[in-house]
Design a protein around this motif. Sequence first.
Motif, PDB file in Angstrom:
ATOM      1  N   TRP A 129      79.003   7.861 -19.288  1.00 18.32           N
ATOM      2  CA  TRP A 129      78.565   8.535 -19.894  1.00 18.32           C
ATOM      3  C   TRP A 129      80.333   8.226 -20.948  1.00 18.32           C
ATOM      4  O   TRP A 129      80.152   8.623 -22.298  1.00 18.32           O
ATOM      5  N   HIS A 130      81.488   8.331 -20.216  1.00 18.47           N
ATOM      6  CA  HIS A 130      82.629   8.052 -21.195  1.00 18.47           C
ATOM      7  C   HIS A 130      82.324   6.736 -21.799  1.00 18.47           C
ATOM      8  O   HIS A 130      82.614   6.880 -23.015  1.00 18.47           O
ATOM      9  N   ALA A 131      81.268   5.658 -21.657  1.00 21.49           N
ATOM     10  CA  ALA A 131      81.475   3.990 -21.974  1.00 21.49           C
ATOM     11  C   ALA A 131      80.293   4.801 -23.855  1.00 21.49           C
ATOM     12  O   ALA A 131      80.840   3.885 -25.266  1.00 21.49           O
ATOM     13  N   ALA A 132      78.821   5.556 -23.018  1.00 22.24           N
ATOM     14  CA  ALA A 132      78.556   5.356 -24.826  1.00 22.24           C
ATOM     15  C   ALA A 132      79.152   6.179 -25.606  1.00 22.24           C
ATOM     16  O   ALA A 132      78.657   6.616 -26.203  1.00 22.24           O
ATOM     17  N   ASP A 133      80.406   7.835 -24.724  1.00 18.37           N
ATOM     18  CA  ASP A 133      80.424   8.004 -25.577  1.00 18.37           C
ATOM     19  C   ASP A 133      81.693   7.855 -27.083  1.00 18.37           C
ATOM     20  O   ASP A 133      81.450   8.092 -28.147  1.00 18.37           O
ATOM     21  N   ILE A 134      82.540   7.081 -26.205  1.00 18.51           N
ATOM     22  CA  ILE A 134      83.120   6.190 -26.846  1.00 18.51           C
ATOM     23  C   ILE A 134      82.665   5.296 -28.276  1.00 18.51           C
ATOM     24  O   ILE A 134      82.904   4.889 -28.826  1.00 18.51           O
ATOM     25  N   MET A 135      81.147   4.282 -27.360  1.00 16.92           N
ATOM     26  CA  MET A 135      80.448   4.011 -28.544  1.00 16.92           C
ATOM     27  C   MET A 135      80.132   4.124 -29.750  1.00 16.92           C
ATOM     28  O   MET A 135      80.319   4.727 -30.791  1.00 16.92           O
ATOM     29  N   TRP A 136      78.876   5.564 -29.375  1.00 14.81           N
ATOM     30  CA  TRP A 136      78.149   6.657 -30.478  1.00 14.81           C
ATOM     31  C   TRP A 136      79.725   7.138 -31.561  1.00 14.81           C
ATOM     32  O   TRP A 136      79.267   6.765 -32.248  1.00 14.81           O
ATOM     33  N   ARG A 137      81.223   7.324 -31.115  1.00 13.11           N
ATOM     34  CA  ARG A 137      82.225   8.332 -31.578  1.00 13.11           C
ATOM     35  C   ARG A 137      82.324   6.752 -32.768  1.00 13.11           C
ATOM     36  O   ARG A 137      82.372   6.903 -33.823  1.00 13.11           O
ATOM     37  N   ALA A 138      82.004   5.877 -32.265  1.00 17.28           N
ATOM     38  CA  ALA A 138      83.129   4.033 -33.076  1.00 17.28           C
ATOM     39  C   ALA A 138      81.753   3.958 -33.789  1.00 17.28           C
ATOM     40  O   ALA A 138      82.116   3.479 -34.584  1.00 17.28           O
ATOM     41  N   ALA A 139      80.201   4.680 -33.732  1.00 15.47           N
ATOM     42  CA  ALA A 139      79.446   4.145 -34.918  1.00 15.47           C
ATOM     43  C   ALA A 139      79.669   5.458 -35.777  1.00 15.47           C
ATOM     44  O   ALA A 139      78.493   5.303 -36.162  1.00 15.47           O
TER      45      ALA A 139
END
Length: 221
Positions: A129-139
């Motif tokens: 979840w953390h990895a996905a959250d960081i990627m979406w926020r970066a996007a």
Amino acid sequence: MSDQTQDLTLDEIRALLAPILPRHAAFDGWRPEAVAMAAAEKNIDADVAALAFDGGAMGMIEAWFASIDARMLEALPPEKLATMSIRKKIAALIETRLSLLAPDREALRRAQAILAMPANAVRAAKLGWHAADIMWRAAGDTATDLNHYSKRATLGSIYAATLLTFVNDESEDHADSRAFLARRIEGIMRFEKMKARFKGVGDGEHLSLSRFIGRLRYPAV
């Protein structure tokens, strides 16, 4: 410890050793021996390093993945991502992670075995979840409604599936993994477009139920 490292905090020691832990974990496993070897490489006292990684194998893996997060964001700063479409942003973020993980695939394979243990299920899910959250926020994602959760759950599952393909991918430049990822992202984009289309139908003031049914029966070509 050298003069340069003796004043480091435990968090700083963890951040310093995390990127090199996998090269030792590939041979020694995610065990204290890997921490000791990494500490020796950076001239850190082994006992102090052990304190920095007192969370066992999961603590070591979490620190490694945190270093991947940081290096991914460093490789793809906001100004670089700003020129890309959402599809290309997500692809670039995951592909960058794969490139960072590539030198340590054996350590990744060992980490996946640990993450798959029932006792580690909750922490493994949090990592995904953390990895996905960081990627979406970066996007650039700013969703706060249900989409916030559905986007992260979907991306997390795609990332996890891509890693399972990637860890055994022997194709040149991991082309098979990249193709697998592209297909999964394309699936997400089609689904998101479909959701937006149906949402638009519901939101329009002049779109009647009969017109909606007519679109289903006689789709535009």
